[in-house]
Design an enzyme around this catalytic site. Structure first.
Site, PDB file in Angstrom:
ATOM      1  NE  ARG A 145      -3.755  -2.268  -0.074  1.00 25.36           N
ATOM      2  CZ  ARG A 145      -3.477  -3.404  -0.708  1.00 25.36           C
ATOM      3  NH1 ARG A 145      -2.348  -3.530  -1.409  1.00 25.36           N
ATOM      4  NH2 ARG A 145      -4.320  -4.412  -0.691  1.00 25.36           N
ATOM      5  CB  SER A 155      -8.970  -0.439   3.855  1.00 27.79           C
ATOM      6  OG  SER A 155      -9.669  -1.552   3.352  1.00 27.79           O
ATOM      7  CD  GLU A 171      -5.241   0.758   2.748  1.00 23.21           C
ATOM      8  OE1 GLU A 171      -5.943   0.633   1.732  1.00 23.21           O
ATOM      9  OE2 GLU A 171      -4.984  -0.198   3.514  1.00 23.21           O
TER      10      GLU A 171
END
Length: 309
Positions: free
Chosen positions: A179, A228, A298
């Site tokens: 990520r 998320s 995130e």
């Protein structure tokens, strides 16, 4: 709450600019959380040449941030100083196939790119079908789902640096990790070439249906959410840690931890950016106290708090 209006000076310095330049433009409608203050300047370039021209003429001391689709983003309540750039589908939204290569503009929706590949009987990109973002954001954060991520399919990406110079980055130069891309944060990605794999339509459709079914069953996709919230720690699931810390359904102001999926924060209707960020930090603290694991955001958080602009 507003910033000094610098758009007249910018327009005077850029007589050949073709894109749209707006001062103190609200950003909340452009994010999935629907919260946050204004951008001091919001620029929507007409195309790549217009973007390069703008950056080459923009004073170096003015900060620049590319917004993407706004799906994985919190804009703080005081707004964003400097320039926010939003790439439009008209100028940056192409998605087409040549052989086994998918050409995608940074504003192309991940889902549309997966569909374009599928129509050409190219597999390997089905994971994009379940990601609520654009290709530009996928490049910036190595977006992924269902065991696949952008680094698995990227051939190369085009970007503009802060001076307005066009550059090409191959997969290795993107420095992908979980990520994250290690590429210069100041770069503004404008397009990518992605590698597909020939597959039967039935095989591709089955995978895409699986991705969609998982999203609908497990994620609050009809809520005001940013996707998320935290990265999964190595070998663990963020949602399990959040649940174990007793945070399912936790509320602060108008923000709530989703009952459906603990790694999603939602705006129940009247949340501020501060509510959402404070809730996230509260979750992080409770998880750290319960399990010793320090969750990493995130979702990207930008701008200044209310009263600081």
């Amino acid at each position: 709450m507003s910033f000094p209006d610098i758009t007249p000076d910018l327009k005077a310095a850029m007589p050949e600019l073709r894109g749209r330049l707006l001062g103190n433009e609200p950003l909340a409608p452009l994010t999935w959380f629907r919260v946050g203050g204004p951008a001091q300047v919001l620029f929507t370039p007409a195309d790549e040449d217009d973007l390069g021209y703008f950056l080459s003429r923009l004073p170096a001391e003015i900060p620049v941030m590319c917004l993407g689709l706004g799906s994985n983003l919190i804009v703080r309540d005081g707004g964003l100083p400097g320039v926010a750039i939003r790439l439009s589908p008209r100028g940056f939204g192409e998605h087409r196939v040549e052989g086994e290569v998918v050409h995608a503009g940074a504003a192309a929706l991940d889902k549309r790119v997966a569909e374009t590949a599928a129509a050409a009987q190219l597999g390997g990109l089905e994971f994009y079908y379940g990601i609520p973002g654009s290709i530009g954001g996928a490049l910036r954060m190595n977006a992924g789902a269902n065991g696949r991520e952008t680094k698995d399919v990227l051939i190369d990406a085009t970007a503009y640096d802060r001076s307005g110079t066009r550059k090409l980055f191959d997969n290795a130069a993107m420095q992908f990790s979980y990520r994250h891309s290690g590429a210069d944060p100041a770069l503004i990605f404008t397009s990518a070439r992605l590698r597909g794999t020939p597959a039967t339509p039935d095989h591709i459709r089955a995978k895409m249906n699986e991705v969609q079914a998982h999203r609908e069953l497990a994620q609050p996709i009809r809520e005001k959410t940013g996707g998320s919230t935290f990265k999964n720690p190595p070998g663990q699931s963020a949602w399990r840690l959040i649940d174990a810390a007793g945070c399912r359904g936790l509320k602060i102001g108008g923000a709530q931890v989703s009952e459906m999926h603990c790694n999603f924060l939602i705006n129940t209707g009247e949340a501020t950016a501060a509510d959402i960020e404070t809730l996230g930090e509260t979750v992080r603290a409770r998880v750290k106290a319960q399990s010793g694991v320090e969750l990493q955001w995130e979702i990207k958080r930008i701008g200044v708090a209310a009263g600081q602009s």
